[in-house]
Design a protein around this motif. Structure first.
Motif, PDB file in Angstrom:
ATOM      1  N   GLY A   1     -13.722   4.053  -3.624  1.00 27.81           N
ATOM      2  CA  GLY A   1     -14.098   3.673  -4.840  1.00 27.81           C
ATOM      3  C   GLY A   1     -14.818   4.085  -5.459  1.00 27.81           C
ATOM      4  O   GLY A   1     -15.096   4.256  -6.498  1.00 27.81           O
ATOM      5  N   LYS A   2     -15.743   4.232  -4.571  1.00 25.23           N
ATOM      6  CA  LYS A   2     -16.929   4.352  -5.116  1.00 25.23           C
ATOM      7  C   LYS A   2     -17.989   6.112  -5.027  1.00 25.23           C
ATOM      8  O   LYS A   2     -17.894   6.439  -6.278  1.00 25.23           O
ATOM      9  N   TYR A   3     -16.782   6.221  -4.247  1.00 21.61           N
ATOM     10  CA  TYR A   3     -17.816   7.653  -3.720  1.00 21.61           C
ATOM     11  C   TYR A   3     -16.650   8.713  -3.898  1.00 21.61           C
ATOM     12  O   TYR A   3     -15.503   8.113  -3.125  1.00 21.61           O
ATOM     13  N   ASP A   4     -16.402   9.655  -4.651  1.00 20.44           N
ATOM     14  CA  ASP A   4     -14.962  10.626  -4.518  1.00 20.44           C
ATOM     15  C   ASP A   4     -14.659  11.323  -3.004  1.00 20.44           C
ATOM     16  O   ASP A   4     -15.891  12.171  -2.943  1.00 20.44           O
ATOM     17  N   MET A   5     -14.606  11.418  -2.358  1.00 20.10           N
ATOM     18  CA  MET A   5     -14.339  12.095  -1.058  1.00 20.10           C
ATOM     19  C   MET A   5     -12.595  12.820  -0.607  1.00 20.10           C
ATOM     20  O   MET A   5     -11.852  12.362  -1.328  1.00 20.10           O
ATOM     21  N   THR A   6     -12.892  13.601   0.299  1.00 23.31           N
ATOM     22  CA  THR A   6     -11.736  14.520   0.051  1.00 23.31           C
ATOM     23  C   THR A   6     -11.187  14.469   2.015  1.00 23.31           C
ATOM     24  O   THR A   6     -12.779  15.095   2.147  1.00 23.31           O
ATOM     25  N   ARG A   7      -9.962  14.296   1.861  1.00 21.96           N
ATOM     26  CA  ARG A   7      -9.674  13.923   3.362  1.00 21.96           C
ATOM     27  C   ARG A   7      -9.430  15.006   3.938  1.00 21.96           C
ATOM     28  O   ARG A   7      -8.692  15.814   3.070  1.00 21.96           O
ATOM     29  N   LEU A   8      -9.680  15.197   5.011  1.00 19.07           N
ATOM     30  CA  LEU A   8      -9.184  16.938   5.993  1.00 19.07           C
ATOM     31  C   LEU A   8      -8.662  16.513   6.284  1.00 19.07           C
ATOM     32  O   LEU A   8      -7.913  16.190   7.253  1.00 19.07           O
ATOM     33  N   SER A   9      -8.129  18.233   6.760  1.00 18.69           N
ATOM     34  CA  SER A   9      -6.544  17.760   7.897  1.00 18.69           C
ATOM     35  C   SER A   9      -7.244  17.828   9.388  1.00 18.69           C
ATOM     36  O   SER A   9      -8.218  18.846   9.378  1.00 18.69           O
ATOM     37  N   PHE A  10      -6.447  17.706   9.811  1.00 15.71           N
ATOM     38  CA  PHE A  10      -6.372  18.322  11.500  1.00 15.71           C
ATOM     39  C   PHE A  10      -5.811  19.267  11.877  1.00 15.71           C
ATOM     40  O   PHE A  10      -5.436  19.717  13.076  1.00 15.71           O
ATOM     41  N   GLY A  11      -4.740  19.832  10.815  1.00 14.45           N
ATOM     42  CA  GLY A  11      -3.833  21.088  11.431  1.00 14.45           C
ATOM     43  C   GLY A  11      -2.555  20.414  11.944  1.00 14.45           C
ATOM     44  O   GLY A  11      -1.886  21.230  12.329  1.00 14.45           O
TER      45      GLY A  11
ATOM     46  N   ILE B   1     -12.762  25.073   2.193  1.00 14.87           N
ATOM     47  CA  ILE B   1     -13.062  23.796   3.614  1.00 14.87           C
ATOM     48  C   ILE B   1     -11.924  23.099   3.075  1.00 14.87           C
ATOM     49  O   ILE B   1     -11.743  21.845   2.097  1.00 14.87           O
ATOM     50  N   ARG B   2     -10.803  23.006   4.184  1.00 11.20           N
ATOM     51  CA  ARG B   2      -9.550  22.269   4.148  1.00 11.20           C
ATOM     52  C   ARG B   2      -8.603  21.649   4.672  1.00 11.20           C
ATOM     53  O   ARG B   2      -8.276  20.774   5.110  1.00 11.20           O
ATOM     54  N   SER B   3      -9.525  22.219   5.775  1.00  7.68           N
ATOM     55  CA  SER B   3      -9.334  21.371   7.331  1.00  7.68           C
ATOM     56  C   SER B   3     -10.619  20.974   8.390  1.00  7.68           C
ATOM     57  O   SER B   3     -12.112  21.102   7.446  1.00  7.68           O
ATOM     58  N   VAL B   4     -10.649  20.076   9.233  1.00  8.34           N
ATOM     59  CA  VAL B   4     -11.411  19.611   9.768  1.00  8.34           C
ATOM     60  C   VAL B   4     -12.903  21.334  10.768  1.00  8.34           C
ATOM     61  O   VAL B   4     -13.297  21.550  11.012  1.00  8.34           O
ATOM     62  N   GLU B   5     -11.625  21.955  10.711  1.00  5.27           N
ATOM     63  CA  GLU B   5     -12.034  23.039  11.708  1.00  5.27           C
ATOM     64  C   GLU B   5     -12.846  24.169  10.770  1.00  5.27           C
ATOM     65  O   GLU B   5     -14.369  24.372  11.185  1.00  5.27           O
TER      66      GLU B   5
ATOM     67  N   LEU C   1       1.317  -0.997  -0.151  1.00  7.08           N
ATOM     68  CA  LEU C   1       0.223   0.115   0.414  1.00  7.08           C
ATOM     69  C   LEU C   1       0.957   0.728  -0.097  1.00  7.08           C
ATOM     70  O   LEU C   1       1.560   1.612   1.147  1.00  7.08           O
ATOM     71  N   ALA C   2       1.411   1.972  -0.892  1.00 10.94           N
ATOM     72  CA  ALA C   2       2.380   2.905  -1.325  1.00 10.94           C
ATOM     73  C   ALA C   2       1.937   3.497  -0.560  1.00 10.94           C
ATOM     74  O   ALA C   2       2.610   4.554  -0.336  1.00 10.94           O
ATOM     75  N   ASP C   3       0.146   4.177  -0.276  1.00 10.03           N
ATOM     76  CA  ASP C   3      -0.033   5.474   0.590  1.00 10.03           C
ATOM     77  C   ASP C   3       0.171   5.395   1.306  1.00 10.03           C
ATOM     78  O   ASP C   3      -0.515   5.858   2.552  1.00 10.03           O
ATOM     79  N   GLY C   4       0.124   4.046   2.440  1.00 15.85           N
ATOM     80  CA  GLY C   4      -0.261   3.472   4.120  1.00 15.85           C
ATOM     81  C   GLY C   4      -1.853   3.405   3.617  1.00 15.85           C
ATOM     82  O   GLY C   4      -2.334   3.809   3.393  1.00 15.85           O
ATOM     83  N   ALA C   5      -2.158   3.104   4.580  1.00 18.37           N
ATOM     84  CA  ALA C   5      -3.348   2.704   4.789  1.00 18.37           C
ATOM     85  C   ALA C   5      -3.999   4.103   5.665  1.00 18.37           C
ATOM     86  O   ALA C   5      -3.047   3.603   7.816  1.00 18.37           O
ATOM     87  N   VAL C   6      -4.654   4.979   5.162  1.00 14.84           N
ATOM     88  CA  VAL C   6      -4.479   6.958   6.131  1.00 14.84           C
ATOM     89  C   VAL C   6      -6.665   6.866   6.449  1.00 14.84           C
ATOM     90  O   VAL C   6      -7.807   5.424   6.577  1.00 14.84           O
ATOM     91  N   GLU C   7      -6.884   6.707   7.670  1.00  4.68           N
ATOM     92  CA  GLU C   7      -8.376   7.637   8.399  1.00  4.68           C
ATOM     93  C   GLU C   7      -8.165   8.871   9.040  1.00  4.68           C
ATOM     94  O   GLU C   7      -6.964   9.507   8.586  1.00  4.68           O
ATOM     95  N   GLY C   8      -9.874   8.725   8.595  1.00  7.07           N
ATOM     96  CA  GLY C   8      -9.296  10.312   8.883  1.00  7.07           C
ATOM     97  C   GLY C   8     -11.189  10.859   9.195  1.00  7.07           C
ATOM     98  O   GLY C   8     -11.631   9.836   8.746  1.00  7.07           O
ATOM     99  N   TRP C   9     -11.134  12.282   8.997  1.00  3.86           N
ATOM    100  CA  TRP C   9     -12.749  13.030   8.131  1.00  3.86           C
ATOM    101  C   TRP C   9     -12.675  12.950   6.626  1.00  3.86           C
ATOM    102  O   TRP C   9     -11.547  14.051   6.537  1.00  3.86           O
ATOM    103  N   TRP C  10     -14.179  12.818   6.220  1.00  2.92           N
ATOM    104  CA  TRP C  10     -13.967  12.491   4.860  1.00  2.92           C
ATOM    105  C   TRP C  10     -15.359  13.906   4.483  1.00  2.92           C
ATOM    106  O   TRP C  10     -16.237  13.999   5.225  1.00  2.92           O
TER     107      TRP C  10
END
Length: 334
Positions: free
Chosen positions: A220-230, A132-136, A111-120
């Motif tokens: 893969g089905k829905y195009d989502m953007t992961r937000l930064s926590f800053g 809107i680029r961060s969670v805040e 997994l070249a990008d790593g397995a990632v978690e976050g708020w999307w």
């Protein structure tokens, strides 16, 4: 006489080629590959099985795998030979010892990008709201992420019940004081309900904010953007509070990136060097495996069928990992 002179070298060359192929197959021999319980790892194991059998002449058996038991068995007993997608965070120190002592060999970071978690959030929301680029940033706009039961409030969708990410998401919601910013934390209860909330948001073209992870079929089905926590990931804070249920004073933190590598036993890596070279080069990004997972989920196909789909539809990617003669053998088998 001339025909005899030509025929003898041809027969000799054919015999030599057959001998070389037989030797290569003997060197590879019988191989066992651990198939972990999650979908991306299952596809990886079956992908490798096809490459090894059709391309390198190995005889491959897929065996059940799980994180800690598979590592212990490979490290202590030398079996199975390969774990195609092994998430190493939980055994990092032990793995370093095993590699340094020569018991195990670390292959490519599959997994070249790593397995990632976050708020999307949905990409269509991110595109329409470039601020809107961060969670805040998102928490300043509860109107864009309406709760189902009360549109006057925003919603943050939590991880499924009894998963460790439910605890971390709850603590991060608290650290962000999201309730004071007009949001409620929605307990989804199950992976199916979490996925359904995303599908509903896309069907209705409304905002969605919450926890998810990759690689997965839903991304893969829905195009989502992961937000930064800053902020960067603090392991000490994570262990002290972020991952601790009921922590009184959680601080802002980011999710860790889990790393997944291919592992091999030393005995296998030493006897099958061409295959080892392949396993040290084979890797894919999350966008690619998300797409394959989405196809598998939509068509309700097996891990083996998903691996064949990968081989048929991403030829320009996987052919870089093997010699041309190996690639041609694999292509001919599909």
């Amino acid at each position: 006489m001339t025909m005899k002179r030509l025929l003898v070298p041809a027969v000799f060359a054919a015999a030599l080629f057959t001998t070389v192929v037989a030797v290569e197959a003997a060197e590879c021999g019988r191989v066992s590959i651990a198939e972990m319980k999650w979908a991306s790892a299952g596809i990886a194991a079956n992908f490798d099985k096809i490459i090894l059998e059709k391309g390198y002449g190995c005889s491959v058996t897929i065996v059940d795998g799980d994180t800690l038991p598979t590592f212990a068995s490979m490290n202590e007993k030398g079996t199975p030979d390969i774990a195609s997608e092994y998430w190493i965070n939980s055994v990092r120190a032990l793995l370093d010892q095993a590699v340094n002592s020569g018991r195990l060999v670390q292959g490519a970071e599959i997994l070249a990008d790593g397995a990632v978690e976050g708020w999307w959030i949905p990409k269509f929301i991110a595109d329409a709201n470039p601020d809107i680029r961060s969670v805040e940033d998102a928490l300043r706009r509860p109107d864009l992420f309406p709760a189902e039961d009360d549109a006057s409030k925003g919603a943050v969708y939590n991880c499924p019940a009894d998963w460790s990410c439910q605890i971390s998401t709850t603590n991060l919601f608290k650290a962000l004081a999201a309730d004071k910013k007009g949001f409620e934390l929605v307990e989804t209860g199950s992976p199916e309900r979490l996925d359904a909330s995303i599908a509903r948001a896309f069907d209705n073209k409304i905002g969605w904010l919450g926890y998810y992870w990759a690689p997965t079929a839903i991304l893969g089905k829905y195009d989502m953007t992961r937000l930064s926590f800053g902020v960067g990931h603090s392991k000490s804070e994570w262990d002290r509070c972020t991952a601790v249920a009921g922590c009184a004073r959680p601080q802002l933190n980011s999710y860790p990136v889990s790393r997944a590598f291919t592992l091999m036993t030393r005995s296998f890596a030493s006897r099958a060097e061409p295959v080892t070279a392949y396993l040290k080069s084979r890797k894919w990004d999350n966008e690619t495996i998300n797409q394959v997972l989405a196809w598998q989920d939509e068509h309700r196909e097996s891990n083996e069928d998903a691996a064949i789909y990968f081989l048929r539809n991403y030829e320009s990617l996987w052919m870089k990992w093997v010699p041309l003669d190996v690639a041609e053998k694999v292509k001919a088998s599909l």
